[in-house]
Design a protein around this motif. Structure first.
Motif, PDB file in Angstrom:
ATOM      1  N   GLU A   1       0.816  -1.212   0.000  1.00 42.13           N
ATOM      2  CA  GLU A   1       0.000   0.000   0.000  1.00 42.13           C
ATOM      3  C   GLU A   1       0.852   1.266   0.000  1.00 42.13           C
ATOM      4  O   GLU A   1       0.565   2.228  -0.700  1.00 42.13           O
ATOM      5  CB  GLU A   1      -0.927  -0.002   1.223  1.00 42.13           C
ATOM      6  CG  GLU A   1      -2.019  -1.058   1.163  1.00 42.13           C
ATOM      7  CD  GLU A   1      -2.987  -0.822   0.007  1.00 42.13           C
ATOM      8  OE1 GLU A   1      -3.222   0.360  -0.338  1.00 42.13           O
ATOM      9  OE2 GLU A   1      -3.498  -1.807  -0.551  1.00 42.13           O
ATOM     10  N   HIS A   2       1.894   1.270   0.814  1.00 40.58           N
ATOM     11  CA  HIS A   2       2.744   2.454   0.952  1.00 40.58           C
ATOM     12  C   HIS A   2       4.147   2.102   0.458  1.00 40.58           C
ATOM     13  O   HIS A   2       4.972   1.569   1.202  1.00 40.58           O
ATOM     14  CB  HIS A   2       2.770   2.923   2.405  1.00 40.58           C
ATOM     15  CG  HIS A   2       1.402   3.184   2.971  1.00 40.58           C
ATOM     16  ND1 HIS A   2       0.647   4.268   2.586  1.00 40.58           N
ATOM     17  CD2 HIS A   2       0.653   2.484   3.857  1.00 40.58           C
ATOM     18  CE1 HIS A   2      -0.512   4.237   3.226  1.00 40.58           C
ATOM     19  NE2 HIS A   2      -0.534   3.166   4.002  1.00 40.58           N
ATOM     20  N   VAL A   3       4.397   2.392  -0.804  1.00 39.12           N
ATOM     21  CA  VAL A   3       5.621   1.945  -1.467  1.00 39.12           C
ATOM     22  C   VAL A   3       6.868   2.522  -0.811  1.00 39.12           C
ATOM     23  O   VAL A   3       7.834   1.806  -0.534  1.00 39.12           O
ATOM     24  CB  VAL A   3       5.595   2.316  -2.962  1.00 39.12           C
ATOM     25  CG1 VAL A   3       6.892   1.863  -3.635  1.00 39.12           C
ATOM     26  CG2 VAL A   3       4.392   1.681  -3.639  1.00 39.12           C
ATOM     27  N   GLU A   4       6.868   3.824  -0.539  1.00 38.43           N
ATOM     28  CA  GLU A   4       8.062   4.455   0.024  1.00 38.43           C
ATOM     29  C   GLU A   4       8.413   3.857   1.383  1.00 38.43           C
ATOM     30  O   GLU A   4       9.570   3.520   1.644  1.00 38.43           O
ATOM     31  CB  GLU A   4       7.853   5.961   0.147  1.00 38.43           C
ATOM     32  CG  GLU A   4       9.091   6.697   0.648  1.00 38.43           C
ATOM     33  CD  GLU A   4       8.927   8.206   0.586  1.00 38.43           C
ATOM     34  OE1 GLU A   4       8.698   8.803   1.658  1.00 38.43           O
ATOM     35  OE2 GLU A   4       9.011   8.766  -0.513  1.00 38.43           O
ATOM     36  N   ALA A   5       7.423   3.717   2.246  1.00 35.97           N
ATOM     37  CA  ALA A   5       7.668   3.137   3.567  1.00 35.97           C
ATOM     38  C   ALA A   5       8.181   1.706   3.434  1.00 35.97           C
ATOM     39  O   ALA A   5       9.095   1.290   4.155  1.00 35.97           O
ATOM     40  CB  ALA A   5       6.391   3.164   4.400  1.00 35.97           C
ATOM     41  N   PHE A   6       7.608   0.962   2.504  1.00 36.99           N
ATOM     42  CA  PHE A   6       8.023  -0.425   2.291  1.00 36.99           C
ATOM     43  C   PHE A   6       9.475  -0.499   1.834  1.00 36.99           C
ATOM     44  O   PHE A   6      10.273  -1.274   2.377  1.00 36.99           O
ATOM     45  CB  PHE A   6       7.113  -1.077   1.245  1.00 36.99           C
ATOM     46  CG  PHE A   6       7.560  -2.450   0.832  1.00 36.99           C
ATOM     47  CD1 PHE A   6       7.273  -3.560   1.610  1.00 36.99           C
ATOM     48  CD2 PHE A   6       8.282  -2.626  -0.347  1.00 36.99           C
ATOM     49  CE1 PHE A   6       7.694  -4.828   1.225  1.00 36.99           C
ATOM     50  CE2 PHE A   6       8.708  -3.886  -0.738  1.00 36.99           C
ATOM     51  CZ  PHE A   6       8.412  -4.991   0.052  1.00 36.99           C
ATOM     52  N   MET A   7       9.847   0.312   0.854  1.00 32.23           N
ATOM     53  CA  MET A   7      11.197   0.247   0.300  1.00 32.23           C
ATOM     54  C   MET A   7      12.249   0.623   1.335  1.00 32.23           C
ATOM     55  O   MET A   7      13.285  -0.041   1.458  1.00 32.23           O
ATOM     56  CB  MET A   7      11.304   1.165  -0.920  1.00 32.23           C
ATOM     57  CG  MET A   7      10.464   0.719  -2.107  1.00 32.23           C
ATOM     58  SD  MET A   7      10.875  -0.944  -2.701  1.00 32.23           S
ATOM     59  CE  MET A   7      12.556  -0.693  -3.288  1.00 32.23           C
ATOM     60  N   PHE A   8      11.987   1.681   2.087  1.00 30.72           N
ATOM     61  CA  PHE A   8      12.971   2.094   3.089  1.00 30.72           C
ATOM     62  C   PHE A   8      13.039   1.100   4.240  1.00 30.72           C
ATOM     63  O   PHE A   8      14.112   0.884   4.820  1.00 30.72           O
ATOM     64  CB  PHE A   8      12.656   3.500   3.603  1.00 30.72           C
ATOM     65  CG  PHE A   8      13.019   4.584   2.628  1.00 30.72           C
ATOM     66  CD1 PHE A   8      14.311   4.690   2.133  1.00 30.72           C
ATOM     67  CD2 PHE A   8      12.074   5.488   2.193  1.00 30.72           C
ATOM     68  CE1 PHE A   8      14.658   5.683   1.222  1.00 30.72           C
ATOM     69  CE2 PHE A   8      12.403   6.489   1.285  1.00 30.72           C
ATOM     70  CZ  PHE A   8      13.697   6.583   0.796  1.00 30.72           C
ATOM     71  N   ARG A   9      11.915   0.479   4.569  1.00 36.49           N
ATOM     72  CA  ARG A   9      11.931  -0.523   5.636  1.00 36.49           C
ATOM     73  C   ARG A   9      12.749  -1.748   5.220  1.00 36.49           C
ATOM     74  O   ARG A   9      13.558  -2.265   5.996  1.00 36.49           O
ATOM     75  CB  ARG A   9      10.506  -0.936   6.006  1.00 36.49           C
ATOM     76  CG  ARG A   9      10.453  -1.917   7.186  1.00 36.49           C
ATOM     77  CD  ARG A   9       9.042  -2.078   7.712  1.00 36.49           C
ATOM     78  NE  ARG A   9       8.160  -2.709   6.741  1.00 36.49           N
ATOM     79  CZ  ARG A   9       7.190  -2.088   6.091  1.00 36.49           C
ATOM     80  NH1 ARG A   9       6.971  -0.801   6.299  1.00 36.49           N
ATOM     81  NH2 ARG A   9       6.429  -2.734   5.230  1.00 36.49           N
ATOM     82  N   ILE A  10      12.537  -2.204   3.983  1.00 43.93           N
ATOM     83  CA  ILE A  10      13.305  -3.346   3.479  1.00 43.93           C
ATOM     84  C   ILE A  10      14.791  -3.003   3.425  1.00 43.93           C
ATOM     85  O   ILE A  10      15.651  -3.801   3.812  1.00 43.93           O
ATOM     86  CB  ILE A  10      12.804  -3.758   2.081  1.00 43.93           C
ATOM     87  CG1 ILE A  10      11.376  -4.288   2.160  1.00 43.93           C
ATOM     88  CG2 ILE A  10      13.727  -4.812   1.475  1.00 43.93           C
ATOM     89  CD1 ILE A  10      11.217  -5.514   3.026  1.00 43.93           C
ATOM     90  N   ALA A  11      15.104  -1.800   2.951  1.00 42.83           N
ATOM     91  CA  ALA A  11      16.506  -1.377   2.864  1.00 42.83           C
ATOM     92  C   ALA A  11      17.146  -1.338   4.249  1.00 42.83           C
ATOM     93  O   ALA A  11      18.293  -1.765   4.432  1.00 42.83           O
ATOM     94  CB  ALA A  11      16.599  -0.008   2.200  1.00 42.83           C
ATOM     95  N   TYR A  12      16.407  -0.824   5.214  1.00 43.22           N
ATOM     96  CA  TYR A  12      16.932  -0.750   6.582  1.00 43.22           C
ATOM     97  C   TYR A  12      17.255  -2.144   7.118  1.00 43.22           C
ATOM     98  O   TYR A  12      18.342  -2.388   7.652  1.00 43.22           O
ATOM     99  CB  TYR A  12      15.915  -0.066   7.489  1.00 43.22           C
ATOM    100  CG  TYR A  12      16.290  -0.111   8.955  1.00 43.22           C
ATOM    101  CD1 TYR A  12      17.211   0.791   9.481  1.00 43.22           C
ATOM    102  CD2 TYR A  12      15.737  -1.071   9.801  1.00 43.22           C
ATOM    103  CE1 TYR A  12      17.567   0.740  10.823  1.00 43.22           C
ATOM    104  CE2 TYR A  12      16.089  -1.124  11.142  1.00 43.22           C
ATOM    105  CZ  TYR A  12      17.005  -0.221  11.646  1.00 43.22           C
ATOM    106  OH  TYR A  12      17.357  -0.286  12.972  1.00 43.22           O
ATOM    107  N   HIS A  13      16.320  -3.069   6.954  1.00 43.10           N
ATOM    108  CA  HIS A  13      16.528  -4.417   7.489  1.00 43.10           C
ATOM    109  C   HIS A  13      17.671  -5.137   6.777  1.00 43.10           C
ATOM    110  O   HIS A  13      18.439  -5.871   7.412  1.00 43.10           O
ATOM    111  CB  HIS A  13      15.236  -5.229   7.393  1.00 43.10           C
ATOM    112  CG  HIS A  13      14.201  -4.824   8.392  1.00 43.10           C
ATOM    113  ND1 HIS A  13      14.414  -4.882   9.752  1.00 43.10           N
ATOM    114  CD2 HIS A  13      12.947  -4.330   8.238  1.00 43.10           C
ATOM    115  CE1 HIS A  13      13.339  -4.456  10.395  1.00 43.10           C
ATOM    116  NE2 HIS A  13      12.444  -4.110   9.501  1.00 43.10           N
ATOM    117  N   ARG A  14      17.814  -4.917   5.471  1.00 47.60           N
ATOM    118  CA  ARG A  14      18.916  -5.554   4.750  1.00 47.60           C
ATOM    119  C   ARG A  14      20.254  -4.973   5.200  1.00 47.60           C
ATOM    120  O   ARG A  14      21.250  -5.696   5.311  1.00 47.60           O
ATOM    121  CB  ARG A  14      18.747  -5.373   3.242  1.00 47.60           C
ATOM    122  CG  ARG A  14      17.547  -6.083   2.653  1.00 47.60           C
ATOM    123  CD  ARG A  14      17.548  -7.562   2.984  1.00 47.60           C
ATOM    124  NE  ARG A  14      18.699  -8.248   2.418  1.00 47.60           N
ATOM    125  CZ  ARG A  14      19.134  -9.432   2.823  1.00 47.60           C
ATOM    126  NH1 ARG A  14      18.534 -10.042   3.834  1.00 47.60           N
ATOM    127  NH2 ARG A  14      20.174  -9.998   2.246  1.00 47.60           N
TER     128      ARG A  14
END
Length: 200
Positions: free
Chosen positions: A70-83
């Motif tokens: 639903e929220h692409v920006e939040a998703f991308m930064f969250r995935i990047a943070y965890h990686r």
């Protein structure tokens, strides 16, 4: 006729259908943003680029699930943070990765003053950790680190077995590493953890 500009959500839907052109557009739109974000966590440009590639590649591999976002920006930064955090955790267990981070942290975006602050912070927390060791374990650690005595020499001086000395040093190292992990920021921790191993 000008090329249509798609939103991120529209691109994700096309990507989920296997549209490679949409993935290329999404890749180019996010590559720079993710790189600059990950660089705030991992100072190494080389490693940041690898993490970006990993994040974006996973978007393609798991493309069937993309329409659910639903929220692409939040998703991308969250995935990047965890990686990025996953990489730092792996680095703490891999001397070669730690060396790579340490070398690049010193070369990139790190003035002499920056390095002095990092080292001072590390040394302060290291002294705190040593102070929390039991008296005998602290003595064994200090004889090894500060006086450079061998396990055999420490055992003779303190009337301990070599096995006991080895256990004290191993447990001291484990405690100090955990203390640093709990009390330093992640970049400092994983850039400097190997120093503890070298000194104990």
């Amino acid at each position: 006729m000008p090329e249509r500009q798609y939103t991120d959500k529209e691109l994700l839907k096309l990507i989920s259908e296997g549209n490679e052109a949409a993935f290329r557009s999404f890749f180019h739109a996010w590559q720079g943003r993710l790189f600059h974000y990950i660089r705030t966590i991992i100072k190494s440009p080389q490693v940041a680029e690898e993490v970006v590639m990993d994040v974006l590649t996973k978007c393609w591999v798991g493309r069937e699930l993309l329409p659910r976002i639903e929220h692409v920006e939040a998703f991308m930064f969250r995935i990047a943070y965890h990686r990025a955090i996953d990489f730092l955790r792996a680095a703490s267990r891999n001397p070669q990765l730690v060396d790579l981070l340490w070398e690049e942290i010193q070369m990139v975006d790190a003035t002499e003053a920056d390095n002095q602050v990092i080292v001072k912070e590390y040394e302060t927390k290291l002294r705190e950790a040593i102070g929390l060791l039991s008296p005998q374990r602290r003595k064994v650690y200090q004889l090894s680190r500060e006086e450079g005595l061998s396990h055999k020499e420490i055992a003779g001086r303190l009337s301990l077995s070599k096995h006991t000395v080895n256990n004290h040093i191993t447990e001291a190292q484990r405690f100090i590493q955990q203390y640093l992990a709990d009390h330093l920021n992640l970049v400092t921790v994983f850039a400097l953890l190997y120093v503890v191993s070298e000194k104990v």
